[in-house]
Motif scaffolding. Structure first.
Motif, PDB file in Angstrom:
ATOM      1  N   ARG A 110       0.848  -1.211   0.000  1.00  0.00           N
ATOM      2  CA  ARG A 110       0.000   0.000   0.000  1.00  0.00           C
ATOM      3  C   ARG A 110       0.877   1.252   0.000  1.00  0.00           C
ATOM      4  NH1 ARG A 110      -3.130  -2.857   4.062  1.00  0.00           N
ATOM      5  NH2 ARG A 110      -2.534  -1.360   5.684  1.00  0.00           N
ATOM      6  N   ALA A 111       1.917   1.236   0.823  1.00  0.00           N
ATOM      7  CA  ALA A 111       2.813   2.397   0.903  1.00  0.00           C
ATOM      8  C   ALA A 111       3.524   2.627  -0.429  1.00  0.00           C
ATOM      9  CB  ALA A 111       3.822   2.193   2.029  1.00  0.00           C
ATOM     10  N   ARG A 112       4.034   1.559  -1.036  1.00  0.00           N
ATOM     11  CA  ARG A 112       4.736   1.700  -2.316  1.00  0.00           C
ATOM     12  C   ARG A 112       3.812   2.211  -3.415  1.00  0.00           C
ATOM     13  NH1 ARG A 112       7.357  -3.058  -0.538  1.00  0.00           N
ATOM     14  NH2 ARG A 112       5.836  -4.371  -1.617  1.00  0.00           N
ATOM     15  N   VAL A 113       2.624   1.646  -3.499  1.00  0.00           N
ATOM     16  CA  VAL A 113       1.683   2.066  -4.549  1.00  0.00           C
ATOM     17  C   VAL A 113       1.274   3.520  -4.350  1.00  0.00           C
ATOM     18  CG1 VAL A 113      -0.624   1.672  -5.515  1.00  0.00           C
ATOM     19  CG2 VAL A 113       0.866  -0.268  -5.039  1.00  0.00           C
ATOM     20  N   LEU A 114       1.048   3.919  -3.100  1.00  0.00           N
ATOM     21  CA  LEU A 114       0.698   5.324  -2.838  1.00  0.00           C
ATOM     22  C   LEU A 114       1.822   6.251  -3.304  1.00  0.00           C
ATOM     23  CD1 LEU A 114      -1.141   7.509  -1.587  1.00  0.00           C
ATOM     24  CD2 LEU A 114       0.152   7.174   0.533  1.00  0.00           C
ATOM     25  N   LEU A 115       3.038   5.967  -2.894  1.00  0.00           N
ATOM     26  CA  LEU A 115       4.159   6.833  -3.275  1.00  0.00           C
ATOM     27  C   LEU A 115       4.352   6.866  -4.786  1.00  0.00           C
ATOM     28  CD1 LEU A 115       6.708   5.880  -0.476  1.00  0.00           C
ATOM     29  CD2 LEU A 115       5.483   8.060  -0.724  1.00  0.00           C
ATOM     30  N   PHE A 116       4.307   5.701  -5.412  1.00  0.00           N
ATOM     31  CA  PHE A 116       4.468   5.636  -6.861  1.00  0.00           C
ATOM     32  C   PHE A 116       3.363   6.439  -7.558  1.00  0.00           C
ATOM     33  CE2 PHE A 116       3.684   3.630 -11.001  1.00  0.00           C
ATOM     34  CZ  PHE A 116       4.933   3.791 -11.570  1.00  0.00           C
ATOM     35  N   SER A 128       8.580  13.792  -2.017  1.00  0.00           N
ATOM     36  CA  SER A 128       9.576  13.521  -0.973  1.00  0.00           C
ATOM     37  C   SER A 128       9.438  14.484   0.209  1.00  0.00           C
ATOM     38  CB  SER A 128      10.997  13.574  -1.534  1.00  0.00           C
ATOM     39  OG  SER A 128      11.363  14.905  -1.824  1.00  0.00           O
ATOM     40  N   GLN A 129       8.798  15.634  -0.006  1.00  0.00           N
ATOM     41  CA  GLN A 129       8.616  16.610   1.064  1.00  0.00           C
ATOM     42  C   GLN A 129       7.364  16.368   1.907  1.00  0.00           C
ATOM     43  OE1 GLN A 129       8.884  20.614  -0.560  1.00  0.00           O
ATOM     44  NE2 GLN A 129      10.354  19.895  -2.057  1.00  0.00           N
ATOM     45  N   LEU A 130       6.488  15.460   1.463  1.00  0.00           N
ATOM     46  CA  LEU A 130       5.251  15.196   2.196  1.00  0.00           C
ATOM     47  C   LEU A 130       5.560  14.350   3.429  1.00  0.00           C
ATOM     48  CD1 LEU A 130       2.925  14.363  -0.835  1.00  0.00           C
ATOM     49  CD2 LEU A 130       3.150  16.543   0.377  1.00  0.00           C
ATOM     50  N   GLN A 144       6.413   4.465   9.762  1.00  0.00           N
ATOM     51  CA  GLN A 144       7.653   3.743   9.471  1.00  0.00           C
ATOM     52  C   GLN A 144       7.532   2.938   8.169  1.00  0.00           C
ATOM     53  OE1 GLN A 144       5.900   3.967  12.291  1.00  0.00           O
ATOM     54  NE2 GLN A 144       7.009   3.151  14.046  1.00  0.00           N
ATOM     55  N   THR A 145       6.327   2.517   7.834  1.00  0.00           N
ATOM     56  CA  THR A 145       6.112   1.768   6.596  1.00  0.00           C
ATOM     57  C   THR A 145       6.319   2.677   5.389  1.00  0.00           C
ATOM     58  OG1 THR A 145       4.523   0.383   7.781  1.00  0.00           O
ATOM     59  CG2 THR A 145       4.499   0.249   5.380  1.00  0.00           C
ATOM     60  N   ILE A 146       5.866   3.915   5.482  1.00  0.00           N
ATOM     61  CA  ILE A 146       6.094   4.891   4.409  1.00  0.00           C
ATOM     62  C   ILE A 146       7.588   5.171   4.289  1.00  0.00           C
ATOM     63  CG2 ILE A 146       5.698   7.276   3.658  1.00  0.00           C
ATOM     64  CD1 ILE A 146       3.187   5.607   3.329  1.00  0.00           C
ATOM     65  N   THR A 147       8.257   5.361   5.430  1.00  0.00           N
ATOM     66  CA  THR A 147       9.700   5.618   5.429  1.00  0.00           C
ATOM     67  C   THR A 147      10.449   4.481   4.744  1.00  0.00           C
ATOM     68  OG1 THR A 147       9.479   6.840   7.507  1.00  0.00           O
ATOM     69  CG2 THR A 147      11.703   6.119   6.893  1.00  0.00           C
ATOM     70  N   ALA A 148      10.097   3.239   5.095  1.00  0.00           N
ATOM     71  CA  ALA A 148      10.757   2.077   4.498  1.00  0.00           C
ATOM     72  C   ALA A 148      10.482   2.005   2.998  1.00  0.00           C
ATOM     73  CB  ALA A 148      10.287   0.800   5.192  1.00  0.00           C
ATOM     74  N   ALA A 149       9.251   2.304   2.591  1.00  0.00           N
ATOM     75  CA  ALA A 149       8.908   2.280   1.164  1.00  0.00           C
ATOM     76  C   ALA A 149       9.689   3.348   0.409  1.00  0.00           C
ATOM     77  CB  ALA A 149       7.407   2.474   0.976  1.00  0.00           C
ATOM     78  N   ARG A 150       9.854   4.516   0.989  1.00  0.00           N
ATOM     79  CA  ARG A 150      10.644   5.579   0.346  1.00  0.00           C
ATOM     80  C   ARG A 150      12.089   5.110   0.141  1.00  0.00           C
ATOM     81  NH1 ARG A 150       8.321  10.935   0.571  1.00  0.00           N
ATOM     82  NH2 ARG A 150       6.874  11.205   2.299  1.00  0.00           N
ATOM     83  N   MET A 151      12.651   4.511   1.200  1.00  0.00           N
ATOM     84  CA  MET A 151      14.048   4.054   1.112  1.00  0.00           C
ATOM     85  C   MET A 151      14.187   2.968   0.056  1.00  0.00           C
ATOM     86  SD  MET A 151      14.961   4.258   5.182  1.00  0.00           S
ATOM     87  CE  MET A 151      16.340   3.169   5.045  1.00  0.00           C
ATOM     88  N   GLU A 152      13.228   2.069   0.007  1.00  0.00           N
ATOM     89  CA  GLU A 152      13.238   0.994  -0.990  1.00  0.00           C
ATOM     90  C   GLU A 152      13.157   1.569  -2.410  1.00  0.00           C
ATOM     91  OE1 GLU A 152      10.010  -2.267  -2.268  1.00  0.00           O
ATOM     92  OE2 GLU A 152      10.572  -2.316  -0.149  1.00  0.00           O
ATOM     93  N   MET A 153      12.262   2.546  -2.599  1.00  0.00           N
ATOM     94  CA  MET A 153      12.106   3.151  -3.923  1.00  0.00           C
ATOM     95  C   MET A 153      13.366   3.915  -4.326  1.00  0.00           C
ATOM     96  SD  MET A 153       8.123   4.319  -3.791  1.00  0.00           S
ATOM     97  CE  MET A 153       8.083   5.040  -5.432  1.00  0.00           C
ATOM     98  N   MET A 154      13.993   4.589  -3.368  1.00  0.00           N
ATOM     99  CA  MET A 154      15.231   5.310  -3.683  1.00  0.00           C
ATOM    100  C   MET A 154      16.314   4.333  -4.115  1.00  0.00           C
ATOM    101  SD  MET A 154      15.321   8.382  -0.824  1.00  0.00           S
ATOM    102  CE  MET A 154      17.020   8.088  -0.539  1.00  0.00           C
TER     103      MET A 154
END
Length: 165
Positions: A110-116, A128-130, A144-154
């Motif tokens: 869910r976190a990855r799909v939202l960010l993407f 990245s500023q949100l 923390q799930t959003i943080t992890a998804a951001r790091m994974e996507m980066m």
């Protein structure tokens, strides 16, 4: 930047501090459908996303807490019944979009799909500023799930660097 058509009354390009007052006033507004702008509207236990063309304020957002603008937010007054109906329809569209993401049983997904998805609408820099805690409320995950998804996507999308030089 495009200006609203002469048939629309531009409320203003909204400052973050004025958003809550505008939405809590009970007056129905809509996000300018011609510009890449959105609001994340935080309620007591969740957050809602309203994208371009969506109705905001009125009976929908009287009990709002924090409101986070994304992009160059401009609010318009719907001019007639058809525009109000279209704005409500757009709000439902964005709610369904978010529901499709939330239906996934895996929080990390869910976190990855939202960010993407947000990065498809807006720039990666803007997304990245949100704040992680507000994004997490959109899809029912921990910050923390959003943080992890951001790091994974980066890690996936940034160029790989070799130590070999």
């Amino acid at each position: 930047m495009s200006e609203p058509s002469p048939n629309h009354s531009l409320v203003k390009r909204v400052e973050p501090g004025q958003l809550i007052r505008s939405l809590s006033s009970g007056q129905l507004l809509m996000l300018d459908p011609q510009r890449p702008n959105a609001l994340i509207i935080c309620k007591t236990f969740h957050a809602e996303f309203a994208g371009p063309g969506a109705a905001v304020g009125g009976p929908l957002d009287v009990e709002s807490g924090t409101v986070l603008p994304i992009g160059d937010v401009a609010l318009l007054h719907p001019q007639n019944h058809q525009e109000r109906q279209n704005a409500y329809s757009k709000r439902l569209h964005w709610m369904r979009w978010l529901q499709q993401i939330t239906d996934n049983p895996l929080p990390a997904q869910r976190a990855r799909v939202l960010l993407f998805s947000l990065e498809e609408f807006f720039s990666t820099d803007l997304v990245s500023q949100l704040p992680d805690d507000i994004l997490a409320r959109l899809v029912g995950v921990l910050p923390q799930t959003i943080t992890a998804a951001r790091m994974e996507m980066m890690a996936l999308y940034s160029p790989s660097y070799s130590l070999a030089g």
